[in-house]
Design an enzyme around this catalytic site. Structure first.
Site: not given
Ligand SMILES: Cc1cc2nc3c(=O)[nH]c(=O)nc-3n(C[C@H](O)[C@H](O)[C@H](O)COP(=O)(O)OP(=O)(O)OC[C@H]3O[C@@H](n4cnc5c(N)ncnc54)[C@H](O)[C@@H]3O)c2cc1C
Length: 382
Positions: A178, A182, A256, A287, A312, A360, A362
């Protein structure tokens, strides 16, 4: 390494791991979290810039937004949110426009003074003029069939090409399902009920989530290098990459990447807003973030005569690089299904978070998922 003194092991101190840890600890479990990086927070981590005190988001701008009351109440137990409202501007051929596609952008771009009721017919005429027939066969046709050719070429084509390093006509149509247009001048980027940035910073959020006597955090520790040292029956909540857990036995899942270029500038305000997109293909970055603008409630960043910006750049990814965005194709879905089947055969491990599920999410969705998964597990072992 230890093991008997803990009831549960958590891999990864990102948002998913920290929420799981907190819930388990509050329920009386002794929890060990292993984190490969030097600090907790995963990709949502931030840190204070030493010279200016400005909070910088280490892996790209993170704005919290949700319409989920349970998640909002949960996170507000740990931090307070400021009243930052996210807007995104975009530069195209030397002019600046307000995103997303709405009256502000359309009227500025076409030099018109359309009123809300006139927008749908105007866009429909643009789509008709593009002359496409049949089902869209790729992302380019899909976007044009939704907004017409001029808006597509100005605001979607170059940006998408940079993001995926692939011409949009070679990308699948489903990437853009989509493209809401707006019909008013609301330039708020998110339409969720609640949004903002933690006034205490994201680093404050992670400190507080982990501040519980039942939680032990060990950083700089890769679980996969140590897993044989843990008892086989120790429950594990794993938020590392699902393919890495299984030694990439079916091949690596594709991601990516991103690359960030940081700059501290001797000026009070570089771009007047937190995020400026660059729509054109000849600008290599997508950006620029200027972090002081995320904290309008705090005088501290604005008092500084310096500012911190970050460009970025989308980047190709190879195993070993930080994964940012899963690449959703038929081939990656088939690969993921194989790893999911492997995961289903590991009854002691809960796979979660963006890496553990290859999805992905949030931040609000990650919190909701963590709460659901950990409570389902606790109900099961009760
Ligand atoms: C560029 C970008 C912008 C974003 N902007 C937004 C936003 O504006 N608003 C929003 O709501 N969300 C946003 N997000 C999404 C947000 O980053 C994620 O929702 C969130 O970080 C996910 O958390 P997580 O714990 O699942 O993963 P992660 O944050 O990736 O945490 C996983 C952790 O596991 C650790 N790990 C992995 N393997 C191992 C291992 N073998 N041993 C020990 N540790 C390990 C890693 O080091 C990491 O610290 C964005 C994402 C990106 C990529």
């Amino acid at each position: 390494m230890m093991n008997q003194e803990f009831d549960v092991l958590i891999v990864g101190a990102g948002l998913w791991g920290c929420v799981v840890a907190r819930e388990l600890a509050e329920a009386g479990n002794r929890v060990l979290i292993l984190e490969a990086r030097s600090l907790p927070g995963g990709n949502a981590r931030s840190q204070r810039h030493p010279q200016t005190g400005i909070e910088c988001h280490c892996y790209g701008a993170h704005i919290f937004h949700t319409s989920d009351k349970r998640v909002w109440e949960y996170i507000n137990r740990f931090v307070h949110f400021n009243d930052y409202r996210h807007t995104v501007l975009t530069t195209h051929e030397g002019k600046v426009y307000f995103m997303p596609l709405g009256l502000a952008l359309i009227n500025a771009f076409y030099g018109t003074a359309l009123r809300p009721s006139e927008v749908p017919a105007f866009i429909a005429e643009e789509v008709r003029r593009a002359g496409l027939t049949g089902e869209p066969r790729n992302l380019e046709e899909q976007a044009i069939s939704l907004v017409g050719r001029p808006l597509y070429e100005a605001f979607i084509k170059g940006y998408t090409q940079k993001q995926w390093n692939t011409p949009p006509k070679d990308l699948p149509a489903f990437i853009i399902r989509r493209l809401p247009v707006r019909t008013d001048y609301n330039v708020g980027y998110f339409s969720d009920t609640w949004q903002g940035i933690p006034a205490e910073g994201y680093f404050g959020l992670f400190e507080r989530l982990l501040d519980h006597p039942g939680i032990t955090l060990r950083c700089n520790t890769d679980y996969l290098a140590l897993r044989d040292t843990f008892p086989a029956d120790l429950p594990v909540f794993y938020s590392g990459p699902i393919d890495a857990f299984f030694g990439y036995r079916h091949g690596p899942l594709p991601w990516r990447g991103l690359r960030f270029e940081w700059e501290t500038r001797d000026e009070r305000d570089y771009q007047g807003t937190a995020v400026m997109n660059y729509a054109d293909a000849d600008v290599p970055y997508t950006r620029i973030h200027e972090f002081k603008h995320f904290h309008p409630e705090s005088r501290l960043p604005y008092e500084s005569d310096k500012t911190v910006i970050c460009r970025e750049f989308p980047a190709d990814w190879k195993p070993g690089d930080i994964p940012y965005y899963p690449v959703n194709t038929d081939a990656s879905a088939a690969l993921l299904a194989k790893y999911q089947a492997d995961a289903a055969a590991c009854p002691n491990v809960v796979f979660g978070g963006r890496l553990g599920e290859y999805r992905y999410y949030d931040m609000d969705k990650v919190i909701a998922r963590a709460l659901d998964q950990v409570h389902a597990w606790m109900d099961k072992v009760k």
